[in-house]
Design a protein around this motif. Structure first.
Motif, mmCIF file in Angstrom:
data_model
loop_
_atom_site.group_PDB
_atom_site.id
_atom_site.type_symbol
_atom_site.label_atom_id
_atom_site.label_comp_id
_atom_site.label_asym_id
_atom_site.label_seq_id
_atom_site.Cartn_x
_atom_site.Cartn_y
_atom_site.Cartn_z
ATOM 1 N N PHE A 52 7.717 0.880 -2.699
ATOM 2 C CA PHE A 52 6.346 0.799 -3.202
ATOM 3 C C PHE A 52 5.674 -0.437 -2.605
ATOM 4 N N LYS A 54 2.180 -2.764 -2.589
ATOM 5 C CA LYS A 54 0.943 -3.046 -3.319
ATOM 6 C C LYS A 54 0.369 -4.379 -2.864
ATOM 7 N N ASP A 67 4.611 -3.276 -15.734
ATOM 8 C CA ASP A 67 3.459 -2.473 -15.308
ATOM 9 C C ASP A 67 3.646 -1.012 -15.719
ATOM 10 N N LEU A 79 4.199 3.637 -11.669
ATOM 11 C CA LEU A 79 4.172 2.602 -10.640
ATOM 12 C C LEU A 79 2.786 2.491 -10.028
ATOM 13 N N TRP A 80 2.220 3.643 -9.696
ATOM 14 C CA TRP A 80 0.912 3.649 -9.020
ATOM 15 C C TRP A 80 -0.210 3.248 -9.980
ATOM 16 N N THR A 121 -0.073 -0.267 -11.842
ATOM 17 C CA THR A 121 -0.535 -1.400 -11.035
ATOM 18 C C THR A 121 -2.030 -1.606 -11.235
ATOM 19 N N GLN A 174 -5.189 -6.028 -8.418
ATOM 20 C CA GLN A 174 -4.087 -5.407 -7.679
ATOM 21 C C GLN A 174 -4.400 -3.961 -7.324
ATOM 22 N N GLN A 175 -3.870 -3.547 -6.180
ATOM 23 C CA GLN A 175 -4.072 -2.180 -5.707
ATOM 24 C C GLN A 175 -2.763 -1.586 -5.199
ATOM 25 N N PRO A 176 -2.427 -0.356 -5.592
ATOM 26 C CA PRO A 176 -1.294 0.348 -4.981
ATOM 27 C C PRO A 176 -1.689 0.816 -3.592
ATOM 28 N N LEU A 194 3.499 4.577 -1.649
ATOM 29 C CA LEU A 194 4.685 4.849 -2.456
ATOM 30 C C LEU A 194 5.510 5.908 -1.747
ATOM 31 N N ASN A 217 -2.739 5.110 -0.273
ATOM 32 C CA ASN A 217 -4.117 4.696 -0.485
ATOM 33 C C ASN A 217 -4.900 4.976 0.805
#
Length: 323
Positions: free
Chosen positions: A10, A12, A50, A217-218, A221, A232-234, A237, A306
């Motif tokens: 992952f 981020k 998270d 997870l996504w 965040t 914060q940005q994912p 993944l 993303n």
């Protein structure tokens, strides 16, 4: 259907904050490498938090199946006392209408998502409970050196009420306080994780739990916010599943890199946004693709991206829709 052993990678980013501070270092970023290395790190506890906070917000009542309660959380009594582990477990059993079951440990595994996925250690009403979680995250490290900045500011609100006595003299603190903190403009982190199929059978973690974990997870965040943690940005993944429950490639994070390289991050104008960087996945693609020496071991590869992230190279497998 039983789970497959697998790995998670992952990626981020964070802007204008520090996602995991070190209380032993004046709340600066955590550094487990030497000063010359320059990378900063996030603990696995922070990553799990998270996920837990997102699921707790999505399913505050455990969900329609009463399977998505979160055990490891902060909850207080009406008079402000923080509940301990056993009381939190009892609260879950009561809210699910299962407080009178004979085997509370088994019931809790059925009810609490984080127990099935991350494991738990405690005892409730003389019943011992010790389960290793099938999902484990390693420490997350920045993909580049980071120089944090020490900044300060003022709070305009007085810390005490200001009053005027009969003589016309003001009493109390009539000015705001000064705050100080460490921050960083921009950083990108890689979070590694593993899924153990054999342990998943013991904790009863299933496919639905896995999908919720990836979603957590996504979206977790994005969901979990605090001023000092930054925005914060994912970004990416990757989930790799294996045919062999006793195999994994391992250390997938070592097969990626970020451009520009080290010197740019230590220069006078380091990258400050996602538009300034490119994630190189060429080596990762080789190791998890159809031409990989591990190809016969790999069941499937899925990934979420993303759209703002620039990639160098093409990932194998199936690109999934973002939640």
């Amino acid at each position: 259907m039983s789970l497959s052993t697998g790995e998670i990678l992952f990626i981020k980013s964070v802007k204008d904050g520090i996602p995991n501070r070190d209380p032993l270092n004046d709340s600066d970023a955590r550094r487990i490498f030497g000063e010359e290395d320059g990378r900063i790190s996030l603990s696995d506890v922070s990553i799990k938090r998270d996920v837990r906070d997102y699921i707790l917000a999505k399913y505050p009542d455990g969900g329609p199946e009463k399977r998505y309660f979160v055990w490891c959380r902060g909850e207080r009594t009406p008079d402000g006392k923080l509940l301990g582990r056993d009381k939190l477990a009892e609260a879950i059993l009561e809210r699910a209408g299962r407080q009178k079951v004979a085997n509370k440990s088994e019931a809790l595994l059925e009810l609490a998502f984080d127990m099935r996925v991350f494991g738990a250690v405690f005892s409730v009403e003389k019943q011992s409970f010790h389960k290793t979680g099938p999902v484990q995250f390693g420490w997350a490290h920045s993909l580049h050196p980071v120089e944090t900045k020490y900044v300060q500011g003022t709070v305009i609100m007085p810390s005490q009420d200001v009053t005027t006595n009969e003589e016309g003299t003001e009493t109390g603190k009539g000015q705001g306080s000064i705050w100080t903190t460490y921050t960083l403009p921009f950083a990108v982190f890689a979070v590694p994780g593993v899924i153990n199929a054999s342990i998943a059978k013991e904790t009863k973690m299933d496919e639905k739990d896995l999908e919720l974990l990836l979603e957590g997870l996504w979206k977790g965040t994005i969901y979990r916010q605090a001023r000092g943690r930054g925005i914060q940005q994912p970004l990416l993944l990757v989930h790799v599943e294996y045919n062999d429950p006793f195999f994994r490639i391992g250390y997938l994070e070592d097969y990626i890199s970020l451009e520009p390289e080290r010197d740019a991050w230590l220069g006078s104008t380091p990258p400050t946004s996602l538009a300034d960087v490119v994630l190189d996945v060429e080596e990762l693609a080789k190791v998890i693709g159809s031409e990989s020496p591990y190809a016969t071991k790999i069941k499937q590869v899925r990934w979420w991206k993303n759209p703002e992230l620039a990639l160098k190279g093409e990932l194998p497998g199936k690109e999934e829709n973002i939640w």
